[in-house]
Design a protein around this motif. Structure first.
Motif, PDB file in Angstrom:
ATOM      1  N   ASP A   1       0.825  -1.213   0.000  1.00  0.00           N
ATOM      2  CA  ASP A   1       0.000   0.000   0.000  1.00  0.00           C
ATOM      3  C   ASP A   1       0.857   1.260   0.000  1.00  0.00           C
ATOM      4  O   ASP A   1       0.559   2.232  -0.713  1.00  0.00           O
ATOM      5  CB  ASP A   1      -0.927  -0.002   1.216  1.00  0.00           C
ATOM      6  CG  ASP A   1      -2.021  -1.054   1.125  1.00  0.00           C
ATOM      7  OD1 ASP A   1      -2.195  -1.626   0.033  1.00  0.00           O
ATOM      8  OD2 ASP A   1      -2.690  -1.304   2.142  1.00  0.00           O
ATOM      9  N   ALA A   2       1.928   1.277   0.806  1.00  0.00           N
ATOM     10  CA  ALA A   2       2.784   2.459   0.873  1.00  0.00           C
ATOM     11  C   ALA A   2       3.522   2.665  -0.448  1.00  0.00           C
ATOM     12  O   ALA A   2       3.700   3.803  -0.900  1.00  0.00           O
ATOM     13  CB  ALA A   2       3.779   2.324   2.025  1.00  0.00           C
ATOM     14  N   PHE A   3       3.962   1.576  -1.051  1.00  0.00           N
ATOM     15  CA  PHE A   3       4.644   1.672  -2.347  1.00  0.00           C
ATOM     16  C   PHE A   3       3.703   2.246  -3.393  1.00  0.00           C
ATOM     17  O   PHE A   3       4.059   3.176  -4.139  1.00  0.00           O
ATOM     18  CB  PHE A   3       5.155   0.307  -2.790  1.00  0.00           C
ATOM     19  CG  PHE A   3       5.672   0.286  -4.200  1.00  0.00           C
ATOM     20  CD1 PHE A   3       6.925   0.800  -4.495  1.00  0.00           C
ATOM     21  CD2 PHE A   3       4.895  -0.209  -5.237  1.00  0.00           C
ATOM     22  CE1 PHE A   3       7.401   0.813  -5.803  1.00  0.00           C
ATOM     23  CE2 PHE A   3       5.365  -0.203  -6.540  1.00  0.00           C
ATOM     24  CZ  PHE A   3       6.622   0.313  -6.823  1.00  0.00           C
ATOM     25  N   THR A   4       2.498   1.716  -3.465  1.00  0.00           N
ATOM     26  CA  THR A   4       1.531   2.170  -4.460  1.00  0.00           C
ATOM     27  C   THR A   4       1.192   3.640  -4.266  1.00  0.00           C
ATOM     28  O   THR A   4       1.082   4.401  -5.236  1.00  0.00           O
ATOM     29  CB  THR A   4       0.250   1.327  -4.381  1.00  0.00           C
ATOM     30  OG1 THR A   4       0.581  -0.050  -4.605  1.00  0.00           O
ATOM     31  CG2 THR A   4      -0.763   1.776  -5.407  1.00  0.00           C
ATOM     32  N   ALA A   5       1.059   4.053  -3.011  1.00  0.00           N
ATOM     33  CA  ALA A   5       0.704   5.441  -2.727  1.00  0.00           C
ATOM     34  C   ALA A   5       1.839   6.408  -3.051  1.00  0.00           C
ATOM     35  O   ALA A   5       1.593   7.540  -3.496  1.00  0.00           O
ATOM     36  CB  ALA A   5       0.308   5.584  -1.263  1.00  0.00           C
ATOM     37  N   ALA A   6       3.076   5.995  -2.841  1.00  0.00           N
ATOM     38  CA  ALA A   6       4.217   6.903  -2.995  1.00  0.00           C
ATOM     39  C   ALA A   6       4.888   6.828  -4.359  1.00  0.00           C
ATOM     40  O   ALA A   6       5.616   7.750  -4.737  1.00  0.00           O
ATOM     41  CB  ALA A   6       5.259   6.627  -1.905  1.00  0.00           C
ATOM     42  N   ALA A   7       4.676   5.737  -5.103  1.00  0.00           N
ATOM     43  CA  ALA A   7       5.301   5.606  -6.421  1.00  0.00           C
ATOM     44  C   ALA A   7       4.614   6.541  -7.403  1.00  0.00           C
ATOM     45  O   ALA A   7       3.380   6.612  -7.461  1.00  0.00           O
ATOM     46  CB  ALA A   7       5.224   4.160  -6.902  1.00  0.00           C
ATOM     47  N   PHE A   8       5.410   7.256  -8.181  1.00  0.00           N
ATOM     48  CA  PHE A   8       4.866   8.256  -9.098  1.00  0.00           C
ATOM     49  C   PHE A   8       4.642   7.664 -10.486  1.00  0.00           C
ATOM     50  O   PHE A   8       5.543   7.082 -11.100  1.00  0.00           O
ATOM     51  CB  PHE A   8       5.823   9.442  -9.212  1.00  0.00           C
ATOM     52  CG  PHE A   8       5.405  10.471 -10.219  1.00  0.00           C
ATOM     53  CD1 PHE A   8       4.361  11.337  -9.955  1.00  0.00           C
ATOM     54  CD2 PHE A   8       6.061  10.561 -11.441  1.00  0.00           C
ATOM     55  CE1 PHE A   8       3.968  12.281 -10.887  1.00  0.00           C
ATOM     56  CE2 PHE A   8       5.670  11.504 -12.385  1.00  0.00           C
ATOM     57  CZ  PHE A   8       4.616  12.378 -12.104  1.00  0.00           C
ATOM     58  N   GLY A   9       3.431   7.847 -10.999  1.00  0.00           N
ATOM     59  CA  GLY A   9       3.122   7.462 -12.369  1.00  0.00           C
ATOM     60  C   GLY A   9       3.459   6.015 -12.675  1.00  0.00           C
ATOM     61  O   GLY A   9       3.096   5.095 -11.948  1.00  0.00           O
ATOM     62  N   SER A  10       4.175   5.823 -13.782  1.00  0.00           N
ATOM     63  CA  SER A  10       4.473   4.469 -14.239  1.00  0.00           C
ATOM     64  C   SER A  10       5.454   3.746 -13.337  1.00  0.00           C
ATOM     65  O   SER A  10       5.635   2.535 -13.456  1.00  0.00           O
ATOM     66  CB  SER A  10       5.025   4.498 -15.670  1.00  0.00           C
ATOM     67  OG  SER A  10       6.199   5.283 -15.737  1.00  0.00           O
ATOM     68  N   ALA A  11       6.099   4.458 -12.392  1.00  0.00           N
ATOM     69  CA  ALA A  11       6.989   3.779 -11.446  1.00  0.00           C
ATOM     70  C   ALA A  11       6.226   2.747 -10.624  1.00  0.00           C
ATOM     71  O   ALA A  11       6.800   1.758 -10.162  1.00  0.00           O
ATOM     72  CB  ALA A  11       7.654   4.798 -10.515  1.00  0.00           C
ATOM     73  N   ALA A  12       4.924   2.961 -10.455  1.00  0.00           N
ATOM     74  CA  ALA A  12       4.099   2.021  -9.696  1.00  0.00           C
ATOM     75  C   ALA A  12       3.953   0.681 -10.405  1.00  0.00           C
ATOM     76  O   ALA A  12       3.516  -0.309  -9.801  1.00  0.00           O
ATOM     77  CB  ALA A  12       2.721   2.626  -9.438  1.00  0.00           C
ATOM     78  N   GLN A  13       4.306   0.625 -11.700  1.00  0.00           N
ATOM     79  CA  GLN A  13       4.218  -0.627 -12.454  1.00  0.00           C
ATOM     80  C   GLN A  13       5.438  -1.519 -12.227  1.00  0.00           C
ATOM     81  O   GLN A  13       5.500  -2.633 -12.752  1.00  0.00           O
ATOM     82  CB  GLN A  13       4.083  -0.324 -13.948  1.00  0.00           C
ATOM     83  CG  GLN A  13       2.834   0.476 -14.295  1.00  0.00           C
ATOM     84  CD  GLN A  13       2.794   0.884 -15.756  1.00  0.00           C
ATOM     85  OE1 GLN A  13       3.536   0.337 -16.588  1.00  0.00           O
ATOM     86  NE2 GLN A  13       1.953   1.843 -16.084  1.00  0.00           N
ATOM     87  N   CYS A  14       6.396  -1.052 -11.467  1.00  0.00           N
ATOM     88  CA  CYS A  14       7.589  -1.848 -11.159  1.00  0.00           C
ATOM     89  C   CYS A  14       7.180  -3.186 -10.542  1.00  0.00           C
ATOM     90  O   CYS A  14       6.295  -3.253  -9.684  1.00  0.00           O
ATOM     91  CB  CYS A  14       8.477  -1.069 -10.194  1.00  0.00           C
ATOM     92  SG  CYS A  14       9.893  -1.959  -9.574  1.00  0.00           S
ATOM     93  N   ASP A  15       7.807  -4.238 -10.995  1.00  0.00           N
ATOM     94  CA  ASP A  15       7.535  -5.582 -10.486  1.00  0.00           C
ATOM     95  C   ASP A  15       8.225  -5.759  -9.141  1.00  0.00           C
ATOM     96  O   ASP A  15       9.452  -5.879  -9.082  1.00  0.00           O
ATOM     97  CB  ASP A  15       8.050  -6.617 -11.498  1.00  0.00           C
ATOM     98  CG  ASP A  15       7.922  -8.051 -10.997  1.00  0.00           C
ATOM     99  OD1 ASP A  15       7.036  -8.315 -10.165  1.00  0.00           O
ATOM    100  OD2 ASP A  15       8.723  -8.902 -11.441  1.00  0.00           O
ATOM    101  N   VAL A  16       7.465  -5.741  -8.063  1.00  0.00           N
ATOM    102  CA  VAL A  16       8.018  -5.926  -6.726  1.00  0.00           C
ATOM    103  C   VAL A  16       7.756  -7.365  -6.300  1.00  0.00           C
ATOM    104  O   VAL A  16       6.609  -7.808  -6.239  1.00  0.00           O
ATOM    105  CB  VAL A  16       7.377  -4.956  -5.707  1.00  0.00           C
ATOM    106  CG1 VAL A  16       7.961  -5.190  -4.315  1.00  0.00           C
ATOM    107  CG2 VAL A  16       7.605  -3.510  -6.137  1.00  0.00           C
ATOM    108  N   GLN A  17       8.821  -8.113  -6.036  1.00  0.00           N
ATOM    109  CA  GLN A  17       8.681  -9.517  -5.672  1.00  0.00           C
ATOM    110  C   GLN A  17       9.590  -9.863  -4.506  1.00  0.00           C
ATOM    111  O   GLN A  17      10.569  -9.164  -4.247  1.00  0.00           O
ATOM    112  CB  GLN A  17       8.972 -10.427  -6.860  1.00  0.00           C
ATOM    113  CG  GLN A  17      10.357 -10.304  -7.455  1.00  0.00           C
ATOM    114  CD  GLN A  17      10.594 -11.277  -8.602  1.00  0.00           C
ATOM    115  OE1 GLN A  17      11.476 -12.139  -8.549  1.00  0.00           O
ATOM    116  NE2 GLN A  17       9.794 -11.125  -9.659  1.00  0.00           N
TER     117      GLN A  17
END
Length: 392
Positions: free
Chosen positions: A348-364
């Protein structure tokens, strides 16, 4: 990097030859044409570089792979002969050292653990030398040369100089570890930050294979980050690139040992979580295992401590994504034992703070035992061996 004289040198002394070998190491078996396409080099350059590597036994024509049809005659793939050489990797923690013996493909042949009762450099060096001696004896029985030793240590490490500038968990400052270890063991020594070493292994052999931009974030006693940008592991001008553990996410937060307040590590490191649980519950939790158990039993204070840690980690990862735009972020480290307690908050924190297409980063997530961190140290030794002539 200080080291002793090599008994054997890598038979390729150009950046192109090293790139070709590394390409086969990570992606092989490959035909020469496939190597040329992946490396962005001409087929003639690949053929010229491959020949001495085959003659020296580092590359072999892969008889087990069928020849692949081309416009001319069928092409035989080449692969790295992992048994051609051995390397030793050592990971130093606050209370033990872990050593592995790997082949040239960084496959672990043997692993050894030894306690570390004293963190003084002299005592740590003696323990590393003893463990290295045991692994060298095992290698001698195999009849294969050991061509390098890699040592991974947390903190600010200058790999080029082989010096540990500052390691908070070991309480070291300006320790010339590569020079000392080389004199003690007789091997060429590479010393690097433990997270960067792990990142090298992930780039060549793990979750980062084939990616030009990715990050490895480790959670546990500390919060670390290894960065790969345009295909290269980044150390920065001063060797401290990727220190997201000391990115401030809460200016009014708890003090950090670095001197600032509200750093990711000051909120999400193991010691910080234990301290917050003790303050919130009055329970004297002995270690992280006890803290995890308390949280899983539903204790509100313990669960809140992990939730806050997850939020800090998520914001730290978002900072990396916003700055560098990696294709993937791999979360690892011993702190993943509690991942179920803060996974939602990280996301949730990543999604809220990631800007634009950076939120599409594959976090695993990728749980890795400390043997894999030692393997990362061996990977840095392999890397130094391959690129030795370019580092002089």
């Amino acid at each position: 990097m200080s080291s002793t004289r090599r008994a054997e040198t890598f038979p390729a002394n150009t950046p192109a030859a090293s790139q070709i070998f590394t390409t086969v190491l990570s992606h092989g078996p490959l035909t020469r044409l496939e190597v040329a396409r992946r490396a962005g080099l001409s087929p003639a350059a690949v053929t010229k570089a491959v020949r001495p590597l085959i003659e020296a036994g580092y590359l072999v024509e892969d008889a087990d792979e069928p020849a692949r049809p081309t416009l001319g005659r069928p092409a035989n793939p080449v692969r790295v002969d992992g048994g051609r050489a051995l390397f030793i990797g050592v990971k130093v923690t606050g209370d033990e050292i872990i050593g592995v013996l790997t082949d040239l493909c960084c496959r672990i042949r043997l692993a050894r653990h030894a306690p570390l009762p004293d963190r003084e450099p002299k005592q740590v060096l003696a323990s590393v030398a003893e463990l290295t001696g045991e692994l060298l004896a095992e290698a001698a029985d195999l009849g294969v040369p050991v061509l390098g030793l890699g040592i991974a240590v947390s903190g600010d490490v200058d790999r080029g100089a082989g010096v540990v500038r500052y390691s908070p968990f070991l309480e070291w400052r300006d320790v010339p570890l590569a020079e000392l270890a080389a004199a003690t063991t007789g091997l060429p020594v590479t010393v690097d930050n433990d997270v960067r070493a792990l990142t090298v292994a992930e780039q060549w052999f793990g979750a980062g294979v084939g990616l030009s931009d990715f990050a490895v974030v480790t959670v546990g006693a500390g919060i670390g980050c290894g960065l790969v940008v345009h295909g290269r592991v980044v150390a920065g001008a001063q060797g401290v690139a990727g220190e997201i553990g000391h990115v401030t996410v809460d200016p009014a937060g708890p003090p950090c040992h670095c001197g600032n307040r509200g750093c990711v590590e000051a909120i999400a490191g193991d010691a910080a979580i234990l301290r917050r649980i003790r303050e919130a519950t009055g329970v004297e939790v002995a270690d992280t295992a006890a803290a995890v158990e308390l949280a899983r039993q539903g204790d509100t204070g313990a669960r809140e401590a992990y939730a806050r840690a997850g939020e800090a980690i998520g914001r730290g990862i978002a900072t990396v994504a916003n700055l560098l735009g990696p294709e993937r972020v791999v979360i690892s480290g011993e702190g993943l034992a509690a991942y179920d307690l803060f996974a939602e908050q990280i996301r949730d924190a990543f999604t809220a703070a990631a800007f634009g297409s950076a939120a599409q980063c594959d976090v695993q997530t990728r749980p890795l035992p400390f043997e894999e961190w030692a393997r990362g140290a061996a990977a840095t030794a392999i890397q130094s061996f391959i690129r030795a002539d370019q580092q002089r």
